[in-house]
Design a protein around this motif. Structure first.
Motif, PDB file in Angstrom:
ATOM      1  N   PRO A 295      10.885   6.664 -37.409  1.00  0.00           N
ATOM      2  CA  PRO A 295      10.808   7.543 -38.584  1.00  0.00           C
ATOM      3  C   PRO A 295      10.751   9.000 -38.154  1.00  0.00           C
ATOM      4  O   PRO A 295      10.342   9.335 -37.044  1.00  0.00           O
ATOM      5  CB  PRO A 295       9.498   7.101 -39.256  1.00  0.00           C
ATOM      6  CG  PRO A 295       8.686   6.474 -38.170  1.00  0.00           C
ATOM      7  CD  PRO A 295       9.664   5.845 -37.229  1.00  0.00           C
ATOM      8  N   GLU A 296      11.162   9.853 -39.076  1.00  0.00           N
ATOM      9  CA  GLU A 296      11.120  11.286 -38.789  1.00  0.00           C
ATOM     10  C   GLU A 296       9.675  11.757 -38.724  1.00  0.00           C
ATOM     11  O   GLU A 296       8.762  11.116 -39.232  1.00  0.00           O
ATOM     12  CB  GLU A 296      11.865  12.058 -39.884  1.00  0.00           C
ATOM     13  CG  GLU A 296      13.348  11.744 -39.955  1.00  0.00           C
ATOM     14  CD  GLU A 296      14.028  12.520 -41.061  1.00  0.00           C
ATOM     15  OE1 GLU A 296      13.324  13.284 -41.761  1.00  0.00           O
ATOM     16  OE2 GLU A 296      15.252  12.373 -41.225  1.00  0.00           O
ATOM     17  N   ASP A 297       9.507  12.893 -38.053  1.00  0.00           N
ATOM     18  CA  ASP A 297       8.170  13.481 -37.993  1.00  0.00           C
ATOM     19  C   ASP A 297       7.686  13.788 -39.407  1.00  0.00           C
ATOM     20  O   ASP A 297       8.450  14.211 -40.267  1.00  0.00           O
ATOM     21  CB  ASP A 297       8.184  14.763 -37.161  1.00  0.00           C
ATOM     22  CG  ASP A 297       8.427  14.458 -35.692  1.00  0.00           C
ATOM     23  OD1 ASP A 297       8.239  13.295 -35.294  1.00  0.00           O
ATOM     24  OD2 ASP A 297       8.814  15.389 -34.959  1.00  0.00           O
ATOM     25  N   VAL A 298       6.393  13.561 -39.631  1.00  0.00           N
ATOM     26  CA  VAL A 298       5.831  13.737 -40.965  1.00  0.00           C
ATOM     27  C   VAL A 298       4.715  14.770 -40.924  1.00  0.00           C
ATOM     28  O   VAL A 298       4.237  15.149 -39.850  1.00  0.00           O
ATOM     29  CB  VAL A 298       5.278  12.403 -41.513  1.00  0.00           C
ATOM     30  CG1 VAL A 298       6.384  11.400 -41.739  1.00  0.00           C
ATOM     31  CG2 VAL A 298       4.200  11.845 -40.583  1.00  0.00           C
ATOM     32  N   THR A 299       4.323  15.195 -42.127  1.00  0.00           N
ATOM     33  CA  THR A 299       3.183  16.102 -42.258  1.00  0.00           C
ATOM     34  C   THR A 299       1.957  15.280 -42.626  1.00  0.00           C
ATOM     35  O   THR A 299       1.965  14.552 -43.623  1.00  0.00           O
ATOM     36  CB  THR A 299       3.442  17.145 -43.350  1.00  0.00           C
ATOM     37  OG1 THR A 299       4.605  17.900 -42.996  1.00  0.00           O
ATOM     38  CG2 THR A 299       2.249  18.074 -43.501  1.00  0.00           C
ATOM     39  N   LEU A 300       0.917  15.364 -41.829  1.00  0.00           N
ATOM     40  CA  LEU A 300      -0.320  14.613 -42.072  1.00  0.00           C
ATOM     41  C   LEU A 300      -1.405  15.558 -42.559  1.00  0.00           C
ATOM     42  O   LEU A 300      -1.579  16.655 -42.021  1.00  0.00           O
ATOM     43  CB  LEU A 300      -0.782  13.907 -40.799  1.00  0.00           C
ATOM     44  CG  LEU A 300       0.187  12.861 -40.217  1.00  0.00           C
ATOM     45  CD1 LEU A 300      -0.399  12.274 -38.938  1.00  0.00           C
ATOM     46  CD2 LEU A 300       0.444  11.752 -41.231  1.00  0.00           C
ATOM     47  N   CYS A 301      -2.133  15.135 -43.582  1.00  0.00           N
ATOM     48  CA  CYS A 301      -3.221  15.943 -44.125  1.00  0.00           C
ATOM     49  C   CYS A 301      -4.500  15.115 -44.120  1.00  0.00           C
ATOM     50  O   CYS A 301      -4.480  13.915 -44.396  1.00  0.00           O
ATOM     51  CB  CYS A 301      -2.909  16.394 -45.556  1.00  0.00           C
ATOM     52  SG  CYS A 301      -1.427  17.399 -45.714  1.00  0.00           S
ATOM     53  N   GLU A 302      -5.606  15.777 -43.829  1.00  0.00           N
ATOM     54  CA  GLU A 302      -6.908  15.118 -43.899  1.00  0.00           C
ATOM     55  C   GLU A 302      -7.955  16.135 -44.323  1.00  0.00           C
ATOM     56  O   GLU A 302      -7.821  17.335 -44.063  1.00  0.00           O
ATOM     57  CB  GLU A 302      -7.285  14.505 -42.547  1.00  0.00           C
ATOM     58  CG  GLU A 302      -7.385  15.525 -41.437  1.00  0.00           C
ATOM     59  CD  GLU A 302      -7.777  14.902 -40.099  1.00  0.00           C
ATOM     60  OE1 GLU A 302      -7.867  13.656 -40.045  1.00  0.00           O
ATOM     61  OE2 GLU A 302      -7.995  15.652 -39.142  1.00  0.00           O
ATOM     62  N   LEU A 303      -8.992  15.638 -45.014  1.00  0.00           N
ATOM     63  CA  LEU A 303     -10.056  16.518 -45.481  1.00  0.00           C
ATOM     64  C   LEU A 303     -10.874  17.039 -44.312  1.00  0.00           C
ATOM     65  O   LEU A 303     -11.086  16.333 -43.321  1.00  0.00           O
ATOM     66  CB  LEU A 303     -10.977  15.766 -46.445  1.00  0.00           C
ATOM     67  CG  LEU A 303     -10.353  15.339 -47.785  1.00  0.00           C
ATOM     68  CD1 LEU A 303     -11.327  14.459 -48.546  1.00  0.00           C
ATOM     69  CD2 LEU A 303      -9.976  16.554 -48.618  1.00  0.00           C
ATOM     70  N   VAL A 304     -11.328  18.262 -44.438  1.00  0.00           N
ATOM     71  CA  VAL A 304     -12.221  18.838 -43.436  1.00  0.00           C
ATOM     72  C   VAL A 304     -13.582  18.173 -43.598  1.00  0.00           C
ATOM     73  O   VAL A 304     -14.187  18.211 -44.672  1.00  0.00           O
ATOM     74  CB  VAL A 304     -12.349  20.364 -43.624  1.00  0.00           C
ATOM     75  CG1 VAL A 304     -13.378  20.936 -42.660  1.00  0.00           C
ATOM     76  CG2 VAL A 304     -10.988  21.031 -43.418  1.00  0.00           C
ATOM     77  N   THR A 305     -14.051  17.531 -42.553  1.00  0.00           N
ATOM     78  CA  THR A 305     -15.316  16.789 -42.643  1.00  0.00           C
ATOM     79  C   THR A 305     -16.528  17.705 -42.562  1.00  0.00           C
ATOM     80  O   THR A 305     -17.576  17.413 -43.140  1.00  0.00           O
ATOM     81  CB  THR A 305     -15.395  15.736 -41.532  1.00  0.00           C
ATOM     82  OG1 THR A 305     -15.211  16.392 -40.256  1.00  0.00           O
ATOM     83  CG2 THR A 305     -14.331  14.670 -41.727  1.00  0.00           C
ATOM     84  N   ASP A 306     -16.388  18.806 -41.859  1.00  0.00           N
ATOM     85  CA  ASP A 306     -17.521  19.719 -41.703  1.00  0.00           C
ATOM     86  C   ASP A 306     -17.083  21.137 -42.070  1.00  0.00           C
ATOM     87  O   ASP A 306     -16.431  21.824 -41.288  1.00  0.00           O
ATOM     88  CB  ASP A 306     -18.031  19.670 -40.254  1.00  0.00           C
ATOM     89  CG  ASP A 306     -19.315  20.478 -40.072  1.00  0.00           C
ATOM     90  OD1 ASP A 306     -19.942  20.796 -41.108  1.00  0.00           O
ATOM     91  OD2 ASP A 306     -19.673  20.794 -38.924  1.00  0.00           O
ATOM     92  N   ILE A 307     -17.433  21.552 -43.291  1.00  0.00           N
ATOM     93  CA  ILE A 307     -17.071  22.893 -43.762  1.00  0.00           C
ATOM     94  C   ILE A 307     -18.130  23.871 -43.260  1.00  0.00           C
ATOM     95  O   ILE A 307     -19.250  23.908 -43.771  1.00  0.00           O
ATOM     96  CB  ILE A 307     -16.989  22.936 -45.303  1.00  0.00           C
ATOM     97  CG1 ILE A 307     -15.987  21.894 -45.806  1.00  0.00           C
ATOM     98  CG2 ILE A 307     -16.590  24.325 -45.775  1.00  0.00           C
ATOM     99  CD1 ILE A 307     -15.978  21.736 -47.305  1.00  0.00           C
ATOM    100  N   ASN A 308     -17.806  24.636 -42.229  1.00  0.00           N
ATOM    101  CA  ASN A 308     -18.785  25.531 -41.612  1.00  0.00           C
ATOM    102  C   ASN A 308     -19.140  26.709 -42.514  1.00  0.00           C
ATOM    103  O   ASN A 308     -20.276  27.151 -42.557  1.00  0.00           O
ATOM    104  CB  ASN A 308     -18.253  26.056 -40.269  1.00  0.00           C
ATOM    105  CG  ASN A 308     -18.109  24.937 -39.243  1.00  0.00           C
ATOM    106  OD1 ASN A 308     -18.963  24.056 -39.174  1.00  0.00           O
ATOM    107  ND2 ASN A 308     -17.029  24.960 -38.481  1.00  0.00           N
ATOM    108  N   ASP A 309     -18.153  27.226 -43.238  1.00  0.00           N
ATOM    109  CA  ASP A 309     -18.372  28.408 -44.086  1.00  0.00           C
ATOM    110  C   ASP A 309     -17.700  28.172 -45.429  1.00  0.00           C
ATOM    111  O   ASP A 309     -16.500  28.400 -45.593  1.00  0.00           O
ATOM    112  CB  ASP A 309     -17.805  29.653 -43.389  1.00  0.00           C
ATOM    113  CG  ASP A 309     -18.202  30.947 -44.109  1.00  0.00           C
ATOM    114  OD1 ASP A 309     -18.619  30.867 -45.288  1.00  0.00           O
ATOM    115  OD2 ASP A 309     -18.074  32.027 -43.501  1.00  0.00           O
ATOM    116  N   ILE A 310     -18.465  27.706 -46.411  1.00  0.00           N
ATOM    117  CA  ILE A 310     -17.902  27.373 -47.725  1.00  0.00           C
ATOM    118  C   ILE A 310     -17.349  28.610 -48.420  1.00  0.00           C
ATOM    119  O   ILE A 310     -16.333  28.541 -49.107  1.00  0.00           O
ATOM    120  CB  ILE A 310     -18.968  26.662 -48.599  1.00  0.00           C
ATOM    121  CG1 ILE A 310     -18.371  26.237 -49.955  1.00  0.00           C
ATOM    122  CG2 ILE A 310     -20.180  27.537 -48.814  1.00  0.00           C
ATOM    123  CD1 ILE A 310     -17.314  25.193 -49.878  1.00  0.00           C
TER     124      ILE A 310
END
Length: 323
Positions: A295-310
């Motif tokens: 398969p072609e290269d894809v864009t992967l997204c994931e939530l930031v688990t540790d938000i250092n500066d909201i």
């Protein structure tokens, strides 16, 4: 009035001229509490501090029934013999309020029904489907009364009783609102009101512009019925960054995950890189098979688990630090 038979307690007496009176001795013996009740009634003084509740609040759900709303047969535990169960006809929340409103025509009464679309509306309302129409109310042009199925009483809806129902348009499909009831209501759309949040401020932004920005993107990517309400942020205080992070982590982000199931790219477009990590051209090594191309290269997204500066994450959401 001619009486062929009399049954105890014999608290009433009628003389030869058909004049009725109470037999005090019989009354005191049969109902000893009546004298105390009469004394309280005569000595009653109204309190200026007492608030009279002229409304009721209920929530419809799948188990809510006509018996809960209008009237029905309910079990009654015998106090003397705890194992004995008897049954009685009991008024529901709407009927009780309607009877109060009828006795007090100079004041307005209201019933508020939350999640009105989640109950079986036609089964819950029964004959009220007709009775709540404006011209079918008591003292109106086409006033109508019906005999209730359990108590056999004649019942009508007073004109000073108002019915308010609320529903979330985002989950309108959960239970379609009954067409017959829909015709009897006026519909008013209540959209999110970001201006309420204008005075809740943080370093470089206030929550009014945050909600406006998020909802603008949701409306574009999904629809206006799924925009986020201001209630999520109303209890926040200015500069309380811990509570701000808690609202985003526990309320806003889970709601967006539900809206955009398995589509984290859209969540990234709404919240920005402060909340979502994006990795592009991510090459994964696959085993080689004849006739099967990688398969072609894809864009992967994931939530930031540790938000250092909201605060910085929200500023990024608002595009304040964009080039």
């Amino acid at each position: 009035v001619n009486i062929s038979q009399r049954f105890p307690p014999l608290v009433f007496h009628k003389d030869k001229k058909s004049r009725w009176s109470l037999v005090k001795e019989e009354v005191n013996e049969a109902f000893p509490e009546i004298e105390e009740t009469l004394k309280k009634l005569k000595n009653f003084t109204p309190s200026d501090n007492k608030i009279i509740k002229n409304y009721e609040f209920v929530t419809f759900h799948q188990s809510f029934s006509y018996e809960d709303f209008v009237e029905g047969i309910k079990p009654k535990l015998n106090e003397e013999e705890s194992t004995q169960v008897s049954y009685e006809i009991k008024d529901g929340v709407f009927k009780r309020l309607a009877l109060r409103a009828k006795l007090d025509p100079d004041n307005k009464y209201a019933i508020f029904i939350d999640e009105i679309n989640r109950g079986n509306v036609s089964a819950i309302f029964g004959e009220l489907i007709t009775l709540i129409e404006k011209d079918k109310r008591s003292n109106e042009k086409n006033s109508l009364s019906v005999k209730l199925p359990y108590s056999k009483e004649m019942f009508e809806v007073p004109s000073n009783l108002y019915v308010f129902g609320t529903m979330n348009t985002a989950d309108r499909s959960v239970e379609a609102l009954d067409t017959a009831l829909r015709r009897r209501f006026s519909f008013k759309e209540v959209m999110p009101n970001p201006s309420i949040l204008e005075d809740i401020k943080f370093d470089g932004f206030n929550l009014k512009e945050v909600l406006e920005t998020v909802n603008e993107r949701i409306e574009f990517l999904l629809d206006r019925d799924h925009t986020i309400g201001h209630s999520y942020f109303m209890n926040l205080e200015s500069d309380n960054i811990d509570r701000l992070e808690e609202v985003f982590r526990n309320k806003v982000i889970p709601l967006l995950q539900e809206y955009f199931y398995h589509d984290y790219e859209k969540i990234a477009l709404i919240l920005g890189s402060g909340f979502v990590n994006v990795t592009t051209n991510h090459a994964i090594r696959f085993p080689k098979f004849e006739g099967i191309m990688d398969p072609e290269d894809v864009t992967l997204c994931e939530l930031v688990t540790d938000i250092n500066d909201i605060q910085q994450a929200v500023i990024t959401l608002l595009n304040r630090n964009a080039d």
